[in-house]
Design an enzyme around this catalytic site. Structure first.
Site, PDB file in Angstrom:
ATOM      1  N   LYS A 125       0.796  -1.222   0.000  1.00 55.71           N
ATOM      2  CA  LYS A 125       0.000   0.000   0.000  1.00 55.71           C
ATOM      3  C   LYS A 125       0.832   1.277   0.000  1.00 55.71           C
ATOM      4  O   LYS A 125       0.355   2.332  -0.416  1.00 55.71           O
ATOM      5  CB  LYS A 125      -0.907   0.009   1.247  1.00 55.71           C
ATOM      6  CG  LYS A 125      -1.972  -1.033   1.208  1.00 55.71           C
ATOM      7  CD  LYS A 125      -2.455  -1.408   2.590  1.00 55.71           C
ATOM      8  CE  LYS A 125      -1.535  -2.402   3.238  1.00 55.71           C
ATOM      9  NZ  LYS A 125      -2.041  -3.041   4.440  1.00 55.71           N
ATOM     10  N   VAL A 152      -6.125  -3.676  -1.335  1.00 58.18           N
ATOM     11  CA  VAL A 152      -7.377  -3.271  -0.673  1.00 58.18           C
ATOM     12  C   VAL A 152      -8.237  -4.514  -0.485  1.00 58.18           C
ATOM     13  O   VAL A 152      -8.583  -5.178  -1.464  1.00 58.18           O
ATOM     14  CB  VAL A 152      -8.165  -2.241  -1.520  1.00 58.18           C
ATOM     15  CG1 VAL A 152      -9.466  -1.845  -0.824  1.00 58.18           C
ATOM     16  CG2 VAL A 152      -7.330  -1.018  -1.816  1.00 58.18           C
ATOM     17  N   GLY A 207      -1.955 -12.351  13.634  1.00 61.51           N
ATOM     18  CA  GLY A 207      -1.275 -11.967  12.389  1.00 61.51           C
ATOM     19  C   GLY A 207      -2.052 -11.006  11.499  1.00 61.51           C
ATOM     20  O   GLY A 207      -1.733 -10.846  10.332  1.00 61.51           O
ATOM     21  N   GLU A 210      -0.531  -4.835  11.209  1.00 62.42           N
ATOM     22  CA  GLU A 210       0.701  -4.474  10.503  1.00 62.42           C
ATOM     23  C   GLU A 210       1.874  -4.590  11.476  1.00 62.42           C
ATOM     24  O   GLU A 210       1.673  -4.563  12.696  1.00 62.42           O
ATOM     25  CB  GLU A 210       0.623  -3.022  10.016  1.00 62.42           C
ATOM     26  CG  GLU A 210      -0.493  -2.736   9.037  1.00 62.42           C
ATOM     27  CD  GLU A 210      -0.285  -3.422   7.691  1.00 62.42           C
ATOM     28  OE1 GLU A 210       0.805  -3.333   7.134  1.00 62.42           O
ATOM     29  OE2 GLU A 210      -1.244  -4.055   7.209  1.00 62.42           O
ATOM     30  N   LYS A 225      -5.836   2.661   1.800  1.00 58.05           N
ATOM     31  CA  LYS A 225      -6.787   1.931   0.952  1.00 58.05           C
ATOM     32  C   LYS A 225      -7.812   2.888   0.335  1.00 58.05           C
ATOM     33  O   LYS A 225      -8.255   2.700  -0.806  1.00 58.05           O
ATOM     34  CB  LYS A 225      -7.458   0.832   1.762  1.00 58.05           C
ATOM     35  CG  LYS A 225      -6.461  -0.256   2.164  1.00 58.05           C
ATOM     36  CD  LYS A 225      -7.010  -1.145   3.252  1.00 58.05           C
ATOM     37  CE  LYS A 225      -6.010  -2.232   3.620  1.00 58.05           C
ATOM     38  NZ  LYS A 225      -6.345  -2.895   4.890  1.00 58.05           N
ATOM     39  N   GLY A 316      -4.956 -11.231   5.538  1.00 56.48           N
ATOM     40  CA  GLY A 316      -4.524 -12.633   5.550  1.00 56.48           C
ATOM     41  C   GLY A 316      -3.604 -12.952   4.387  1.00 56.48           C
ATOM     42  O   GLY A 316      -3.754 -12.394   3.300  1.00 56.48           O
TER      43      GLY A 316
HETATM   44  N1  HSE Z   1      -3.383  -4.750   8.809  1.00 55.78           N
HETATM   45  C1  HSE Z   1      -4.279  -4.810   7.700  1.00 55.78           C
HETATM   46  C2  HSE Z   1      -5.687  -4.943   8.234  1.00 55.78           C
HETATM   47  C3  HSE Z   1      -3.913  -5.971   6.825  1.00 55.78           C
HETATM   48  O1  HSE Z   1      -5.826  -5.220   9.427  1.00 55.78           O
HETATM   49  O2  HSE Z   1      -6.639  -4.750   7.504  1.00 55.78           O
HETATM   50  C4  HSE Z   1      -4.533  -5.970   5.467  1.00 55.78           C
HETATM   51  O3  HSE Z   1      -4.222  -4.832   4.720  1.00 55.78           O
END
Ligand code: HSE
Length: 342
Positions: A125, A152, A207, A210, A225, A316
């Site tokens: 991104k 996105v 997980g 970020e 996004k 994911g």
């Molecule tokens: N950290 C981001 C989220 C991962 O939680 O949406 C996907 O872009």
């Protein structure tokens, strides 16, 4: 298709797993034969212009921490730029970590790929949020395709839905939940009564978050996004600095509980109308956007078709890898049909 894969974290590894497990199907259904000729990670690269053995790559990554440790094809210390500039390939898949300060090093990788006539697929991104108008122009100038579906909504095709399914219509307003981590945190606070910190810790353990969780909780990830949607879907020439951003750091259990009592729920909502904005917002629980967990949801308001909301998992590794695969197939089909310009 000869592919150079930059970044071999969870997304890159999942992509190679899909290539291994779906080899026959990809060829039979789409005539797609991906040949990964180089993979670059922090330790260096693995290179074989005839195509790397992907099982062996995964093994080397798992056991030795880097693809560069491969005894036959490893090149410790080799750089991504070197690989992009010196190897012949049709596409570069750029899946290195996001950096929203200056977009680097991904920004330089993408430009090098364009310069050397390679199509680019990225889930990153950073470069998009900071320089999307320039990058799309550069791609066009170099007559290469530039795709970023996974940036996105991970595997949920928000970008394609808006671009293709509403083809011919005009999207006038977009509003949605674009960050899975914050949605997960807000949901956990409501449903399990946990604190903000506990919920964030769980999102990190699972997980979703970020590497720098401030990206999620302070709204930057959702804002990135939003920028991508605004450029790609609505033709706006905007970057991250055009978004007014407020995250969920100061939302308390009290805020959430009092909203709940009135039939509302608090969500981190991004919207694109006259301006671009990300902020915690009270929405009715009856709204289609009122989804929980790590779900993302985006409502597109278009001139003719009205309002549609697309809901799906927004984070994911395998989900994002599936979006990269879609982009590669799209490029392959466009090349086969000799569609240019788009
Ligand atoms: N950290 C981001 C989220 C991962 O939680 O949406 C996907 O872009």
């Amino acid at each position: 298709m000869r592919i150079i894969l930059i970044g071999y974290g969870v997304v890159g590894q999942n992509l190679t797993r899909i290539f291994i497990n779906r080899r026959a199907e990809l060829f039979n259904n789409y005539g797609f034969r991906p040949r990964v000729i180089a993979v670059v990670d922090r330790g260096g690269a693995a290179v074989n212009p005839k195509g790397l053995d992907l099982e062996r790559l995964l093994l080397s990554k798992r056991e030795k921490g880097t693809v560069a440790a491969d005894s036959k094809f490893g090149k410790p210390g080799a750089s991504a730029i070197e690989m992009i500039e010196s190897l012949e390939a049709e596409a570069v898949v750029e899946a290195s970590p996001t950096n929203i300060k200056d977009g680097e090093p991904a920004l330089s990788y993408i430009k090098a790929a364009f310069r050397t006539g390679k199509h680019v697929v990225t889930s990153n991104k950073g470069p998009l949020a900071l320089a999307m108008p320039v990058l799309t122009e550069l791609a066009e100038h170099n007559r290469v395709y530039f795709r970023f579906s996974g940036s996105v909504g991970a595997g949920t095709p928000f970008l394609e839905f808006a671009k293709r399914c509403l083809f011919g219509d005009r999207i006038i307003f977009i509003r949605g939940i674009l960050n899975g981590t914050t949605n997960f945190i807000l949901t956990e606070m409501v449903e399990r009564g946990v604190s903000f910190e506990q919920a964030l810790k769980k999102a990190q353990d699972l997980g979703y978050a970020e590497a720098d969780p401030s990206m999620d909780i302070d709204g930057f990830d959702a804002a990135c996004k939003l920028v991508i949607l605004a450029n790609w879907v609505m033709g706006k020439k905007v970057t991250l600095k055009d978004v007014s951003i407020q995250g969920i750091r100061n939302i308390t259990r009290n805020d959430i509980e009092s909203a709940e009592k009135e039939g509302f729920t608090v969500k981190l909502i991004g919207s694109i109308g006259d301006k671009l904005e990300v902020k915690p917002t009270k929405i009715s629980k009856e709204e289609p956007l009122a989804v929980g967990g790590t779900f993302n949801a985006v409502t597109f308001v278009s001139e003719f078709a009205g309002e549609q909301t697309l809901i799906g998992r927004g984070a994911g590794g395998v989900e994002t890898a599936s979006a990269i695969l879609r982009d590669l197939l799209d490029i392959k089909q466009k090349l086969a049909a000799r569609v240019w310009p788009e």
